[in-house]
Motif scaffolding. Structure first.
Motif: not given
Length: 516
Positions: A439-457
């Protein structure tokens, strides 16, 4: 109360104010004279008093039985608690008439009595009035000692525990004096006239009470508007005529001081009215735009036509000084100007090699082959050397500034490196390896495309906000405004960084719909 003049004053007050319920404290009337004074005041009214607890009748209560049903609940030396039913209006409320003792120890019994009945009267309106022989703050007295005392704090504690609020009043603040010479001591002892208004239900939501109060405020504002701002055009015209007449008289008598002062005041009044007229017209235009601006109405089309006329280019002045007003000539001149400024039309690109003329520096072909090669051991040592340089720079910064890196909150991430290089860099920096996503600046920092599981926050954050809002106290418009101002802004913050999956957008829309 024993003097006929005071009795006449009370009768006059009852008649002028058309009262149906009256309480008199500190009567100083002996019980033997109660009947005669009662007949003199209001012979058809009923009377209750507390003579069993005080020989001089500290508290009297009189009421009109044709308008009020009166029921005594409790009587003591310092208070009479009762229930009142207004005939014909089906309204019931509790009232307490107070005349507190002079001694603080006796008043302590009264405070306990008030707190006790506050729990019994909590389900209905309760009005408590009288003389408490103490003030909650020093602003209600003049003269004498200005220091706070323990009795004042005890009185305020009683009001807070009983959840009582001081009613607003409109009258003089100081009306009683000890008649002493020199520095007199005055306080706020005066007749109290209370008007009961039951238009607003006492048991309703906070938002409903706000709406009702705003409706009553609207009547006051409308009356003030009619008084101050009605017929502003005629007032402005009248002041202008007065100013013209005054200036004519002043022209005949330039040395007249009164005329000069009158002219100055009329000019000031004229400017004030002009400012009011301008503000009113501006406000009316804004209201018309809010009401009709988004509608397919004649007002909208007139506004659009007026705007087009203001923005229309009627003529152009060339560099040579020539003025052209023909629309075709204006179009050709504008196109020619921007072609000279920005250049001709862009070339058509069919292949990446077509972009070569636009770059002055290019990578040599013999170096392009190295871009796909794996790093050699020498290059790896160079990488580690660069990390050591970075580590020494950080240590130097810590020494000079006194700010140290928190290793527990720091992580290092690797990509495309072997295990040996990773272990060397970790031992050199002393920082643990992190794994994505983080989590960085309130959003997930990932290396792939955003998935539904990443938006649970995101979903949890919006759901948490909604569950802490009391939607029952909000109107539909209020809930819609909360969604637009707060919830949608959170969604837009994520949308500005990622492309949200369709399932997440549908989930958020369902949450918003359920909140409405």
């Amino acid at each position: 109360m024993n003097h006929p003049s005071k009795q006449s004053e009370i009768k006059r007050l009852i008649s002028d104010k058309k009262l149906d319920l009256v309480s008199i404290i500190e009567t100083k009337v002996f019980q033997a004279n109660v009947v005669s004074i009662h007949r003199s005041l209001c012979p058809s009214w009923s009377l209750i008093h507390n003579y069993p607890y005080s020989p001089l009748g500290r508290i009297w209560v009189l009421w009109n039985p044709n308008q009020v049903n009166f029921k005594v609940i409790d009587t003591s030396r310092q208070a009479i608690h009762c229930s009142i039913f207004i005939i014909g209006q089906n309204i019931t409320f509790f009232t307490s008439f107070i005349y507190a003792a002079n001694m603080a120890t006796e008043r302590q019994l009264l405070w306990e009595n008030i707190i006790h009945f506050a729990g019994l009267f909590s389900h209905s309106p309760w009005l408590i009035m009288g003389d408490f022989n103490i003030i909650p703050n020093t602003a209600e007295t003049f003269g004498g000692s200005r220091r706070r005392c323990q009795a004042m704090d005890e009185f305020k504690d009683c009001l807070q525990q009983a959840e009582l609020d001081d009613l607003k009043f409109s009258s003089i603040l100081f009306s009683w004096s000890n008649k002493s010479q020199g520095a007199a001591c005055i306080s706020d002892r005066s007749p109290i006239l209370v008007t009961m208004n039951f238009n607003i239900p006492h048991r309703s939501t906070a938002m409903f009470q706000v709406v009702q109060k705003l409706k009553m405020l609207k009547l006051v504002l409308r009356a003030n508007y009619k008084k101050e701002f009605s017929e502003i055009d005629s007032k402005l015209h009248y002041v202008k005529l007065e100013l013209d007449s005054c200036q004519l008289d002043l022209d005949k008598s330039p040395n007249d001081v009164l005329l000069r002062e009158m002219e100055r005041s009329l000019i000031s009044e004229y400017l004030r009215l002009r400012k009011i007229q301008e503000d009113m017209l501006r406000q009316k235009s804004r209201m018309n735009w809010l009401k009709l601006g988004d509608c397919n109405s004649s007002f909208f089309h007139k506004s659009l036509s007026s705007r087009n006329n203001r923005k229309k280019i009627v003529s152009l002045t060339l560099d040579s000084g020539q003025i052209i007003d023909d629309m075709d000539s204006i179009k050709l001149e504008v196109v020619s100007h921007f072609q000279n400024l920005l250049g001709c039309s862009p070339p058509t690109i069919h292949h990446l090699s077509d972009l070569t003329p636009f770059f002055s520096k290019q990578v040599p072909h013999h170096l392009l082959t190295y871009l796909d090669d794996n790093p050699t051991p020498t290059e790896i040592r160079n990488y580690i050397t660069s990390v050591s340089v970075l580590k020494s720079a950080i240590d130097h910064f810590c020494t000079m500034s006194g700010l140290a890196i928190n290793l527990n909150k720091s992580s290092i991430f690797f990509s495309g490196t072997d295990q040996y290089t990773e272990s060397c860099i970790i031992s050199l920096l002393g920082i643990g390896v992190g794994t994505l996503p983080i989590r960085y600046l309130g959003v997930p920092l990932i290396s792939t495309n955003l998935k539904t599981s990443h938006c649970s926050l995101l979903i949890e954050k919006i759901t948490h906000r909604i569950t802490h809002w009391t939607s029952r106290s909000l109107s539909y418009t209020g809930r819609l405004q909360l969604i637009k101002a707060i919830l949608v802004s959170t969604q837009l913050y994520w949308s500005g960084i990622f492309i949200l999956p369709k399932a997440v957008i549908n989930k958020l829309n369902s949450i918003f719909s359920a909140f409405l």
